[in-house]
Structure formats: structure tokens, C-alpha cells
Design a protein around this motif. Structure first.
Motif, short mmCIF file in Angstrom:
data_model
loop_
_atom_site.label_atom_id
_atom_site.label_comp_id
_atom_site.label_asym_id
_atom_site.label_seq_id
_atom_site.Cartn_x
_atom_site.Cartn_y
_atom_site.Cartn_z
N THR A 1 7.95 14.64 6.12
CA THR A 1 6.97 13.19 4.73
C THR A 1 5.54 14.78 4.85
O THR A 1 4.79 15.58 5.79
CB THR A 1 6.30 12.48 6.44
OG1 THR A 1 6.10 13.13 7.41
CG2 THR A 1 7.77 11.43 6.52
N TRP A 2 4.65 14.81 3.74
CA TRP A 2 3.51 14.83 3.92
C TRP A 2 2.22 13.82 2.94
O TRP A 2 3.06 13.19 2.99
CB TRP A 2 3.56 16.27 2.69
CG TRP A 2 3.92 15.52 2.12
CD1 TRP A 2 2.81 15.66 0.60
CD2 TRP A 2 5.63 16.06 1.22
NE1 TRP A 2 4.16 15.29 -0.86
CE2 TRP A 2 5.67 15.49 0.05
CE3 TRP A 2 6.48 15.63 2.16
CZ2 TRP A 2 5.80 15.37 -0.96
CZ3 TRP A 2 7.77 15.99 1.53
CH2 TRP A 2 7.92 15.48 -0.29
N GLY A 3 0.89 14.39 2.99
CA GLY A 3 0.10 13.21 2.49
C GLY A 3 -0.68 12.52 3.67
O GLY A 3 -0.45 12.32 4.51
N ARG A 4 -1.75 12.22 2.76
CA ARG A 4 -2.71 11.12 2.81
C ARG A 4 -2.93 9.93 2.16
O ARG A 4 -2.33 9.66 1.50
CB ARG A 4 -4.25 11.61 3.33
CG ARG A 4 -4.35 11.97 4.22
CD ARG A 4 -5.69 13.05 4.16
NE ARG A 4 -5.66 14.07 4.15
CZ ARG A 4 -6.86 14.46 4.02
NH1 ARG A 4 -7.86 13.43 4.39
NH2 ARG A 4 -8.10 15.82 4.07
N SER B 1 0.76 3.44 2.23
CA SER B 1 1.00 3.90 4.00
C SER B 1 2.36 2.48 4.07
O SER B 1 3.55 2.87 4.62
CB SER B 1 0.03 3.23 3.92
OG SER B 1 -0.71 4.34 3.94
N LYS C 1 2.75 10.87 0.31
CA LYS C 1 2.29 10.05 0.36
C LYS C 1 1.15 10.65 -1.33
O LYS C 1 0.35 11.60 0.17
CB LYS C 1 1.64 9.16 1.15
CG LYS C 1 1.97 8.81 2.25
CD LYS C 1 1.89 8.20 3.94
CE LYS C 1 0.82 8.30 3.73
NZ LYS C 1 -0.04 7.70 5.63
N TYR C 2 0.61 10.03 -2.37
CA TYR C 2 -0.49 10.28 -2.39
C TYR C 2 -1.15 8.98 -2.48
O TYR C 2 -1.51 8.67 -4.02
CB TYR C 2 0.06 10.99 -4.00
CG TYR C 2 0.82 12.01 -3.97
CD1 TYR C 2 0.56 13.09 -3.83
CD2 TYR C 2 2.74 12.18 -3.70
CE1 TYR C 2 1.47 14.20 -3.95
CE2 TYR C 2 3.09 12.86 -3.48
CZ TYR C 2 2.68 14.49 -3.44
OH TYR C 2 3.06 15.28 -3.01
N SER C 3 -2.07 8.64 -1.52
CA SER C 3 -3.34 7.92 -1.76
C SER C 3 -4.08 7.31 -3.03
O SER C 3 -4.54 6.36 -3.38
CB SER C 3 -3.87 7.83 -0.53
OG SER C 3 -3.14 7.99 0.09
N ARG D 1 5.97 4.50 5.16
CA ARG D 1 6.68 4.13 6.10
C ARG D 1 7.78 3.88 5.96
O ARG D 1 8.64 3.30 6.60
CB ARG D 1 5.98 3.09 7.35
CG ARG D 1 4.78 3.63 7.97
CD ARG D 1 4.19 2.70 8.69
NE ARG D 1 3.59 1.95 8.24
CZ ARG D 1 2.47 1.51 7.92
NH1 ARG D 1 1.45 2.08 6.98
NH2 ARG D 1 1.83 0.07 7.09
N SER E 1 0.91 -1.06 -0.30
CA SER E 1 -0.11 0.04 0.31
C SER E 1 0.53 1.56 0.14
O SER E 1 2.39 1.29 0.35
CB SER E 1 -0.94 -0.10 1.45
OG SER E 1 -0.28 -0.05 2.41
#
Length: 189
Positions: free
Chosen positions: A186-189, A154, A170-172, A158, A152
């Protein structure tokens, strides 16, 4: 099978291939010395380009030295395919990518969505999306946008963040992780 990228680097590469099961990769920064302890004498990168179909699975560092021919192949694969222009990718970014990959314990190559971007390409992408930085580290060869089908966003983020060696985004929604060798953040969801 598509295009396949390979190089011939002689006896040291052959020896490195036998040690491939013990591959360990880590950036050489003050915050990641723990990753270096017990590390092997080789670093390996595996990826393929979503845009060109080219593939790469190679040892790019042996016994404390980067393999120049290997880095040329990495630079070619990570080029701005829209402009067909290359730059020397920052080895710190390649090391972060390899270290994160190793930490996840996967054999699946990264899917490279974006590596180097020329200023023209970055300006074009910026005009189409709010998520593209004006002074993107992609234009300096210091960033990559990557995906793994078996992990994933995430999980990938990590692993990259645990290196404490650069930026991790993170560009979910778009299913990718940005890794760079800039300031640790770090940034994003």
C-alpha cells in the motif's frame, strides 16, 4: 443514456441475474480464502469510463469459470482510449476490483479513470507527472485507477487492501484509488 455495453451469454447468465443480490466476488489467492467462504457462484463488475462514457454492469464469472465474452467486454471498456488499443486485462485485477466493490456494499458503479495503458500513453503521462511509474502495471493490463462518489479514497483503499491480493495506492489529492494484482503493498495518503 450514452453508450451501453451488454452481451448475451445465455441461460447461465439469466440464472446469474436472479442471484445478483447474492453476488460475491473474490480473487483466488492464498490470502483471501475467507472471502470465498459463503460466496455465491457468480462474480459481477460494475463500472463506467470517465473518458468514453461507456458503461458495464455484468456477471463475468459463473460457477468457477470466467465468461470469455464478458472478459472481452471488460477489456474493451478498460482499453487505452488514447491509442484505442486493448489488452487482456489480468483477471486477478478484475477480481480485486469486484471483491472490494462487494465489500463496500455499494450499488454505484466504479468510475474508471485508467485501465490498460499502451507504452506510448504511459510515456506521455510519465512526461507530465511524477506519479506515473516507468514500468507501470497498467501497461501489462494488471492495474486500474478507480473512483466512487459515495465512498472516500480511504474507504475504497481499505476495502481493496483487505483483500491482501495486490497493490493499493491512495491518491486523495486526485480522488482515486489504484488497484493492481502485483505484490501486496500500500502507498499514498
Amino acid at each position: 443514456m450514452g453508450n451501453s455495453t451488454s452481451i448475451s451469454i445465455g441461460r447461465r447468465a439469466v440464472l446469474g441475474a436472479f442471484a445478483a443480490t447474492a453476488v460475491s466476488a473474490a480473487p483466488v489467492y492464498s490470502g483471501v480464502f475467507g472471502f470465498l467462504r459463503g460466496a455465491g457462484d457468480i462474480r459481477r463488475i460494475q463500472m463506467h469510463s470517465a473518458r468514453t462514457g461507456e458503461k458495464l454492469d455484468m456477471v463475468y464469472w459463473i460457477e468457477g469459470e470466467y465468461i470469455r465474452e464478458g472478459l472481452k467486454e471488460v477489456n474493451h471498456l478498460m482499453r487505452d482510449w488514447r491509442q484505442n488499443s486493448t489488452t487482456s486485462m489480468d483477471t486477478r485485477t478484475i477480481d480485486i476490483m469486484a471483491a472490494a466493490h462487494n465489500l463496500m456494499g455499494v450499488d454505484e458503479p466504479y468510475l474508471l479513470l485508467s485501465g490498460y495503458r499502451s507504452p506510448q500513453t504511459n510515456a506521455m503521462l510519465r512526461s507530465r507527472s511524477r506519479g506515473v511509474a516507468k514500468n507501470s502495471l497498467h501497461m501489462k493490463g494488471q492495474a486500474a485507477d478507480l473512483r466512487l462518489n459515495s465512498r472516500s479514497v480511504s474507504q475504497i483503499a481499505r476495502a481493496a487492501a483487505s483483500c491482501s491480493a495486490g497493490g493499493v495506492g491512495k491518491y486523495s489529492g486526485s480522488n482515486f484509488v489504484h488497484m493492481d494484482c502485483g505484490p501486496v503493498r500500500t502507498w499514498g495518503r
